[in-house]
Scaffold this active site. Structure first.
Site, short mmCIF file in Angstrom:
data_model
loop_
_atom_site.label_atom_id
_atom_site.label_comp_id
_atom_site.label_asym_id
_atom_site.label_seq_id
_atom_site.Cartn_x
_atom_site.Cartn_y
_atom_site.Cartn_z
N ASN A 113 -9.52 -0.15 -0.89
CA ASN A 113 -8.59 -0.31 -1.15
C ASN A 113 -7.77 -0.88 -2.09
OD1 ASN A 113 -5.87 -0.48 -0.44
ND2 ASN A 113 -6.16 -1.59 1.60
N HIS A 153 -3.55 7.51 1.30
CA HIS A 153 -3.40 6.19 1.10
C HIS A 153 -5.15 6.37 0.94
CE1 HIS A 153 -3.64 1.70 0.24
NE2 HIS A 153 -3.66 1.53 1.55
N CYS A 177 0.94 -1.36 -0.18
CA CYS A 177 -0.04 -0.16 -0.06
C CYS A 177 1.07 1.34 -0.06
CB CYS A 177 -0.99 -0.40 1.32
SG CYS A 177 -2.31 -1.32 1.13
N1 COA Z 1 -19.11 -7.89 8.72
C1 COA Z 1 -19.55 -7.94 9.84
N2 COA Z 1 -18.74 -9.03 11.00
C2 COA Z 1 -17.40 -9.00 10.54
C3 COA Z 1 -17.35 -8.66 9.74
C4 COA Z 1 -17.99 -7.86 8.38
N3 COA Z 1 -17.88 -7.91 7.22
N4 COA Z 1 -15.83 -8.32 9.18
C5 COA Z 1 -15.66 -8.93 10.97
N5 COA Z 1 -16.97 -8.78 11.35
C6 COA Z 1 -16.70 -9.06 13.12
C7 COA Z 1 -15.15 -9.73 13.56
O1 COA Z 1 -15.53 -10.84 13.16
C8 COA Z 1 -15.82 -9.28 14.12
O2 COA Z 1 -16.62 -10.38 15.68
P1 COA Z 1 -16.13 -11.06 17.16
O3 COA Z 1 -15.70 -10.00 18.11
O4 COA Z 1 -17.08 -11.65 17.37
O5 COA Z 1 -15.08 -11.40 16.77
C9 COA Z 1 -16.10 -7.86 14.37
O6 COA Z 1 -16.70 -7.36 13.62
C10 COA Z 1 -15.10 -6.45 14.95
O7 COA Z 1 -14.53 -7.32 14.44
P2 COA Z 1 -13.03 -6.14 14.06
O8 COA Z 1 -11.76 -6.73 14.13
O9 COA Z 1 -13.45 -5.55 15.78
O10 COA Z 1 -13.44 -4.91 13.97
P3 COA Z 1 -12.64 -3.44 13.49
O11 COA Z 1 -13.04 -2.60 14.27
O12 COA Z 1 -11.27 -3.77 13.47
O13 COA Z 1 -12.43 -3.52 11.72
C11 COA Z 1 -11.01 -4.08 10.24
C12 COA Z 1 -12.65 -4.35 10.89
C13 COA Z 1 -10.81 -4.41 8.84
C14 COA Z 1 -11.96 -2.84 8.88
C15 COA Z 1 -10.23 -2.94 10.46
O14 COA Z 1 -9.58 -3.07 11.46
C16 COA Z 1 -9.26 -2.55 9.08
O15 COA Z 1 -9.52 -1.84 8.35
N6 COA Z 1 -7.97 -3.06 9.33
C17 COA Z 1 -6.74 -2.15 8.62
C18 COA Z 1 -7.04 -2.99 7.61
C19 COA Z 1 -5.90 -2.18 6.80
O16 COA Z 1 -5.83 -0.62 6.75
N7 COA Z 1 -5.52 -2.58 5.55
C20 COA Z 1 -4.24 -2.65 4.35
C21 COA Z 1 -3.22 -1.83 5.41
S1 COA Z 1 -3.10 -0.77 3.60
#
Ligand code: COA
Length: 328
Positions: free
Chosen positions: A283, A253, A112
């Site tokens: 993304n 980004h 990224c």
């Molecule tokens: N729909 C509904 N629920 C979902 C889901 C979806 N698409 N994806 C995950 N969940 C659930 C998870 O299973 C979790 O459930 P649990 O608590 O029962 O295990 C819950 O939602 C919360 O997950 P969590 O990981 O706390 O969510 P979050 O607020 O951290 O958001 C991301 C998840 C992936 C959106 C976030 O962590 C993120 O954006 N991370 C960085 C991504 C990134 O920048 N990547 C590239 C780097 S450039």
């Protein structure tokens, strides 16, 4: 020493769109969850296209804006983690397709942060006076490595390509003025695609285990991305004596709207000064930053003289920021 300037910019997104409703139709997820957690509403994905197709279209649009032929390009750098093939490079495929007869080039793997890495690399050839036309492309077909059964990841990514042309600037104080790039390989554990390389060549077993898909521990990546992107952006402001009032645009980004908001907060700027298109594209990895530049320039919001701060964070970990005074 010459100051590199961005003299043209172009963006291409494939036609097919996957909305949040599409994921609701077969996964345990909701539009509300996706929008509030990520800011994404839809993303474009390829049909019978690969990364070079996205890169070629972005390159053609960029050269058309500048009004020059591909035969004038000296160097092509393609930032991507989803090349058409391991070899030849996607840059070679682009060179052939656009007819950049005297250019050489290479692919650059910075995930990224790939576009920022490629910009810093291409800029050195202008600064040294070696070349006068460097095409820097960010293009990724994330759908080719996404497991569409994995609700944690599949909602995040899209496909796209975008490019800029770097040339020696015509006026002091304008152009690509400063940059910082960082890397910490401790990120391997939390964000990777395990198989398909020399560590785990493709076998039935690697395919069965889903090792040819993106693996991401989203929560861990989120925590470091928030810190890394914001610190790099603030460092660039400090190094260049830029106050929050001086900054016309943050060009982040586009991985998660909450990471972007945290970066804007640390810089002391409002969201009205942040380029956003994650809602429509998700993304697209190396394509996010140049796609924002292309869209905001095309509709007149990005203007000559604007101080802009580019910032990214990605797999590796890799991260960085750049200061550009927009010159077209
Ligand atoms: N729909 C509904 N629920 C979902 C889901 C979806 N698409 N994806 C995950 N969940 C659930 C998870 O299973 C979790 O459930 P649990 O608590 O029962 O295990 C819950 O939602 C919360 O997950 P969590 O990981 O706390 O969510 P979050 O607020 O951290 O958001 C991301 C998840 C992936 C959106 C976030 O962590 C993120 O954006 N991370 C960085 C991504 C990134 O920048 N990547 C590239 C780097 S450039």
């Amino acid at each position: 020493m010459k100051t590199p300037a961005i003299t043209a910019v172009g963006h291409y997104a494939p036609d097919k769109i996957l909305t949040n409703a599409y994921f609701e139709s077969y996964l345990d997820t909701s539009d509300e969850w996706i929008v509030t957690r990520t800011g994404i509403r839809e993303r474009h994905v390829v049909e019978n296209q690969a990364t070079s197709d996205l890169a070629v279209e972005a390159a053609r649009r960029t050269l058309a804006m500048r009004g020059i032929g591909a035969d004038q390009v000296d160097l092509i750098i393609v930032a991507t983690v989803t090349p058409d093939m391991f070899f030849p490079s996607t840059a070679a495929l682009v060179q052939n397709r656009i007819g950049a007869s005297r250019a050489w080039g290479f692919d650059l793997s910075g995930a990224c942060s790939g576009f920022l890495y490629a910009l810093a690399t291409g800029a050195q050839f202008i600064i040294a006076g070696t070349y006068s036309k460097v095409l820097v492309i960010g293009a990724d077909t994330m759908s080719s490595i996404t497991d569409y059964r994995d609700r944690n990841n599949c909602i995040l990514f899209g496909d796209g390509g975008a490019a800029v042309l770097l040339e020696p600037g015509d006026e002091p104080g304008y152009g690509y003025l400063d940059w910082v790039n960082y890397m910490d390989g401790c990120g391997e554990e939390t964000l990777h695609m395990k198989a398909g390389g020399s560590r785990h060549p493709a076998t039935h077993e690697t395919v069965d285990k889903g090792w040819h898909y993106i693996y991401q521990d989203g929560k861990s990546v989120f925590k470091v991305a928030v810190i890394g992107m914001a610190e790099a952006a603030v460092e660039i402001m400090r190094r260049n004596n830029l106050s929050s009032d001086d900054v016309a645009w943050l060009v982040p980004h586009q991985a998660n709207l909450r990471i972007i908001q945290a970066t804007a907060d640390r810089m002391g700027i409002g969201m009205d000064k942040v380029m956003i298109n994650i809602d429509r594209y998700g993304n697209t990895t190396a394509a996010t930053i140049p796609s924002c530049l292309a869209e905001y320039y095309a509709d007149g919001r990005l203007k000559r003289g604007d101080n802009i701060v580019l910032a990214a964070f990605g797999a590796g970990y890799t991260w960085g920021a750049a200061y550009v005074r927009w010159s077209i």
